[in-house]
Design an enzyme around this catalytic site. Structure first.
Site, PDB file in Angstrom:
ATOM      1  N   CYS A   1       0.045   5.176   6.086  1.00 46.82           N
ATOM      2  CA  CYS A   1      -0.484   5.337   7.453  1.00 46.82           C
ATOM      3  C   CYS A   1       0.516   4.710   8.429  1.00 46.82           C
ATOM      4  O   CYS A   1       0.959   3.578   8.243  1.00 46.82           O
ATOM      5  CB  CYS A   1      -1.845   4.664   7.588  1.00 46.82           C
TER       6      CYS A   1
ATOM      7  N   CYS B   1       0.851  -1.180   0.000  1.00 46.79           N
ATOM      8  CA  CYS B   1       0.000   0.000   0.000  1.00 46.79           C
ATOM      9  C   CYS B   1       0.892   1.237   0.000  1.00 46.79           C
ATOM     10  O   CYS B   1       1.921   1.263   0.664  1.00 46.79           O
ATOM     11  CB  CYS B   1      -0.906   0.016   1.232  1.00 46.79           C
TER      12      CYS B   1
END
Ligand code: SAH
Length: 341
Positions: A115, A111
């Protein structure tokens, strides 16, 4: 190289069968075997001629994902690690609920959203998954469970940011919802985003009727930008506006996911800010004490989670604390893949 069967749309399959001089009825048979009975190869399609089965299996692969590892926790979470044609790895998780199963699907290998609390982000994005690789996760899980009908809910909450791969995610959703495909009701399908605002708008325009989940994780831009870099580009105000504009049917609600990190985003003051942001949005909040990953974050203590929940409830916002299950098998986003690397 054979092609992934699930990369082909129903129209394209009709074309392939037409080229092989097959009647439209044959298409229905193939779709039923592939999407309802989820057979792993064409030899299982016993009402097709041997000749046709052979021709189809020369060009199309019904089982493109290889099961590399399978872990089951005592509390009913099963995690499948699957390898793709090019050696990339992906995870899908099966969650046993009362009397039915929820499957968590990945949309990217790795990804790119960064985050800080999330294990999938650790090595960045390898690549997008194709529609067929997304759909084959459902086929593989159905085979593992013995029956497609044992799957009741699908959540696009595994590895990756689904709204950064909409060119593949939307066609996969179309097959998931198609009565000749996997035939899920849109109410049973949820797409989760870290807050990629243009993607929320595009998903709204597609009008598929699926549920939207937003990983909120903070009540102010300072905190959110610190743990979710996407917030620097699309701050909370824009995100909440896009959420308000997402079309909802009667009684449908937006889900806000909120990972509770000890001392970082879990104060009563944070909860009050969240309550202010969500005011008037048909929604529910899922509070998730964070799973421990390689980052230095700790889950909020139970009393803190409950207090946070109470602030939301007192403001009239539906909120539940999700018990963190499957931690012994590293069931949180990206953990199994990360540990096998
Ligand atoms: N990119 C999408 C979907 C994948 S993340 C999204 O952000 O929604 C799926 C969920 O896992 C998100 O709600 C995310 O906040 C949560 N998550 C990630 N890391 C976690 C951790 N360490 N503990 C608990 N939940 C986590």
């Amino acid at each position: 190289m054979k092609e992934n069967f699930f990369d082909r749309s129903i129209d394209e399959l009709a074309g392939i069968l037409g080229d092989l001089d097959q009647t439209p009825y044959r298409l229905d048979q193939v779709l039923n075997w592939a999407y309802v009975r989820t057979v792993p190869d064409f030899s299982g399609m016993t009402n097709l001629s041997a000749d046709l089965r052979e021709k189809l299996s020369d060009i199309l692969d019904l089982d493109p994902l290889t099961l590399v590892d399978r872990k089951r926790s005592r509390d009913g979470i099963e995690k499948l690690l699957l390898s793709l044609g090019d050696g990339e790895l992906l995870e899908t998780v099966l969650i046993q609920e009362k009397g039915y199963m929820t499957q968590c699907l990945s949309t990217q290998a790795g990804c790119g959203m960064g985050c800080t609390f999330c294990e999938s982000a650790r090595d960045g994005l390898s690549r997008d998954l194709t529609r067929g690789e997304i759909l084959a996760q459902v086929a593989t899980a159905s085979r593992v469970l013995g029956n497609r009908r044992r799957l009741r809910n699908l959540v696009f909450m595994g590895m990756g940011e689904p709204l950064k791969n909409l060119d593949e995610v939307v066609p996969s959703l179309e097959i998931i919802l198609d009565s000749r495909g996997f035939d899920f009701s849109p109410r049973r399908v949820t797409v989760s985003t870290c807050g990629w605002v243009p993607g929320i708008k595009r998903l709204s325009d597609e009008g598929l009727g699926v549920n939207l989940a937003i990983s909120l994780n903070a009540g102010d831009d300072g905190t959110r930008s610190e743990i979710m870099p996407v917030n620097r580009k699309y701050p909370i105000k824009n995100l909440i506006k896009a959420a308000r504009e997402y079309p909802l049917s009667n009684r449908q609600r937006i889900t806000f996911e909120y990972v509770l990190i000890d001392g970082l985003n879990d104060s009563d003051d944070d909860a009050m800010k969240v309550a202010g942001l969500l005011k008037g949005i048909p929604c529910k909040v899922n509070l998730i004490p964070c799973n421990e990953t390689s980052a230095d974050y700790m889950p909020s203590p139970e009393a803190r989670s409950t207090a946070f929940q109470k602030v939301l409830l007192d403001s009239g916002i539906l909120a539940t604390v999700r018990s963190s299950r499957g931690s012994e098998i590293g069931a949180a986003c990206g953990q199994l893949r990360a540990s096998s690397k």
